[in-house]
Design a protein around this motif. Sequence first.
Motif, PDB file in Angstrom:
ATOM      1  N   UNK A  67       0.830  -1.209   0.000  1.00 53.44           N
ATOM      2  CA  UNK A  67       0.000   0.000   0.000  1.00 53.44           C
ATOM      3  C   UNK A  67       0.862   1.255   0.000  1.00 53.44           C
ATOM      4  N   UNK A  68       1.936   1.235   0.759  1.00 58.17           N
ATOM      5  CA  UNK A  68       2.825   2.410   0.791  1.00 58.17           C
ATOM      6  C   UNK A  68       3.457   2.658  -0.576  1.00 58.17           C
ATOM      7  N   UNK A  69       3.635   1.599  -1.363  1.00 58.80           N
ATOM      8  CA  UNK A  69       4.200   1.754  -2.707  1.00 58.80           C
ATOM      9  C   UNK A  69       3.307   2.618  -3.596  1.00 58.80           C
ATOM     10  N   UNK A  70       2.015   2.660  -3.309  1.00 56.65           N
ATOM     11  CA  UNK A  70       1.118   3.490  -4.111  1.00 56.65           C
ATOM     12  C   UNK A  70       0.651   4.728  -3.323  1.00 56.65           C
ATOM     13  N   UNK A 106       4.898   3.617 -12.655  1.00 57.91           N
ATOM     14  CA  UNK A 106       6.115   3.017 -13.215  1.00 57.91           C
ATOM     15  C   UNK A 106       6.948   2.355 -12.122  1.00 57.91           C
ATOM     16  N   UNK A 107       7.439   1.159 -12.431  1.00 55.93           N
ATOM     17  CA  UNK A 107       8.250   0.427 -11.472  1.00 55.93           C
ATOM     18  C   UNK A 107       7.471  -0.513 -10.578  1.00 55.93           C
ATOM     19  N   UNK A 114       1.510  -3.808  -8.062  1.00 60.86           N
ATOM     20  CA  UNK A 114       0.205  -3.167  -7.960  1.00 60.86           C
ATOM     21  C   UNK A 114      -0.272  -2.778  -9.349  1.00 60.86           C
ATOM     22  N   UNK A 115      -1.560  -3.025  -9.623  1.00 60.43           N
ATOM     23  CA  UNK A 115      -2.136  -2.659 -10.911  1.00 60.43           C
ATOM     24  C   UNK A 115      -3.371  -1.796 -10.713  1.00 60.43           C
ATOM     25  N   UNK A 116      -3.650  -0.967 -11.723  1.00 62.17           N
ATOM     26  CA  UNK A 116      -4.768  -0.024 -11.699  1.00 62.17           C
ATOM     27  C   UNK A 116      -5.969  -0.664 -12.401  1.00 62.17           C
ATOM     28  N   UNK A 117      -6.973  -1.034 -11.639  1.00 65.94           N
ATOM     29  CA  UNK A 117      -8.098  -1.801 -12.169  1.00 65.94           C
ATOM     30  C   UNK A 117      -9.125  -0.938 -12.894  1.00 65.94           C
ATOM     31  N   UNK A 118      -9.184   0.349 -12.599  1.00 68.50           N
ATOM     32  CA  UNK A 118     -10.146   1.200 -13.299  1.00 68.50           C
ATOM     33  C   UNK A 118      -9.594   1.704 -14.627  1.00 68.50           C
TER      34      UNK A 118
END
Length: 266
Positions: free
Chosen positions: A78-81, A252-253, A258-262
């Motif tokens: 979570x902290x990565x995003x 990036x990276x 983590x991926x963006x589902x929307x």
Amino acid sequence: MAELEPYEIHAIRYAHNTHATTRENFLGGDPHDAPMPLDYFVWAIRGNGRTVILDTGFDEAMGAKRKRGFIRSPGEGLRCIGIDPDAIEDVVVSHLHYDHCGNYGLFPRARYHLQDAEMAYATGRCMCHPVLRVPFEVEDVTAMLRKVFEGRVTFHDGDREIAPGLSVHRLGGHSKGLQAVRVWTRRGWMVLASDASHFYANMEGGRPFHLLHSVEDTLEGYRRLYELASDRANVIPGHDPMVLERYPASAPGLEGIAVRLDADPR
């Protein structure tokens, strides 16, 4: 929902099981015993002045106990995003299986949203049967019970909006009180199925995962998932590695993290 800003949704991968096969992932097995690994996710829903987390995952010790490959803590993911777990005020727990409700101290300010039926199931007579206890851990259930006595759990009985454009929907099936989450996004209504469907193949083929409470509720749950979403492609399964292939990285990276589902699927 034109007056509401669409939410963004992120799937954060924290563990995997590379040893699973098709025979393990479908009720009744599969004639082809091919590799069919699972990924383990938590999900972040962000927008309209709030961030809501779906599920809390398990920690490294539980991964070792259950022989799952632990990649990183959900909190680190979570902290990565850019999400601080200490600031989260709402966590939806889809159900009380070990891989969805651990990491008890990760969200110290949060209120937890849980179905009445799930707490009753995890603390009632069904847990007298060893086969039904398999996906539960007593310490996980006890930790949630402590949160009840701390006044940090909101119970729901069926469908309920917990914020504008964000609602929970009880489906049952895999676990008696399992709930999915419906979210308004730039792609319309999306549904985070969690374990209402482990893989795309479960719901697309009407073939339940082998571990369940009710076959009937599982199959009806697939229909309901599709009804809740604006498009069949907007239903996101709970453990499918294909999710990481279909959606772009949250930043990036962060490929594989983590991926963006929307975002538009590939």
